[in-house]
Design a protein around this motif. Structure first.
Motif, short mmCIF file in Angstrom:
data_model
loop_
_atom_site.label_atom_id
_atom_site.label_comp_id
_atom_site.label_asym_id
_atom_site.label_seq_id
_atom_site.Cartn_x
_atom_site.Cartn_y
_atom_site.Cartn_z
N PRO A 117 0.84 -1.21 0.00
CA PRO A 117 0.00 0.00 0.00
C PRO A 117 0.87 1.25 0.00
O PRO A 117 1.98 1.25 0.52
N SER A 118 0.36 2.31 -0.59
CA SER A 118 1.08 3.59 -0.59
C SER A 118 1.08 4.18 0.81
O SER A 118 0.11 4.02 1.55
N LEU A 119 2.17 4.84 1.14
CA LEU A 119 2.22 5.55 2.42
C LEU A 119 1.43 6.84 2.31
O LEU A 119 1.50 7.53 1.28
N PRO A 120 0.71 7.21 3.37
CA PRO A 120 0.07 8.53 3.36
C PRO A 120 1.15 9.60 3.21
O PRO A 120 2.28 9.44 3.67
N HIS A 121 0.81 10.69 2.56
CA HIS A 121 1.78 11.74 2.20
C HIS A 121 2.59 12.22 3.41
O HIS A 121 3.82 12.32 3.34
N MET A 151 6.65 11.81 3.85
CA MET A 151 7.56 12.95 4.00
C MET A 151 8.38 12.82 5.29
O MET A 151 9.58 13.09 5.30
N LYS A 152 7.72 12.37 6.37
CA LYS A 152 8.42 12.20 7.65
C LYS A 152 9.49 11.11 7.54
O LYS A 152 10.61 11.28 8.02
N LEU A 153 9.14 10.00 6.89
CA LEU A 153 10.10 8.91 6.70
C LEU A 153 11.28 9.36 5.85
O LEU A 153 12.44 9.11 6.19
#
Length: 104
Positions: free
Chosen positions: A61-65, A69-71
């Motif tokens: 699954p895609s990471l939430p935006h 950004m935090k990662l």
């Protein structure tokens, strides 16, 4: 979850286990382990910077935006430190390399 830093060659059949795991495999043992790798396995070659997905690996699954950004920021901020620490360099040696501009 199972974590084995360096998987001994005789344990390579466990790579077909139906459970999540993270295993390191040495370059010389990898050819012997390939036949045991599940078709759902994600192989990350750190030496060549290549990620290979097995034929039956479910789509991730895609990471939430915001989390993405935090990662990315955390990886950018800390990846260099991991690099230096893995090579056993002292803080003084790291600072000296940074000051000289030779961080390779």
């Amino acid at each position: 979850h199972l974590y084995i830093p360096v998987l001994p060659r005789f344990l390579s059949p466990m790579l077909d286990a139906p459970m999540p795991y993270l295993c390191g495999i040495s370059r010389e043992n990898f050819p012997h382990a390939v036949g045991d790798i599940s078709e759902e396995t994600v192989v990350v070659d750190l030496d060549r910077n290549i990620i290979t997905m097995g034929q039956h690996t479910p789509d991730l699954p895609s990471l939430p935006h915001r989390r993405k950004m935090k990662l990315e920021a955390a990886l950018k901020n800390h990846s260099g430190e991991v690099f230096w620490q893995a090579r056993g360099l002292t803080t003084a040696q790291v600072e000296e390399a940074r000051a000289s501009g030779d961080e390779n």
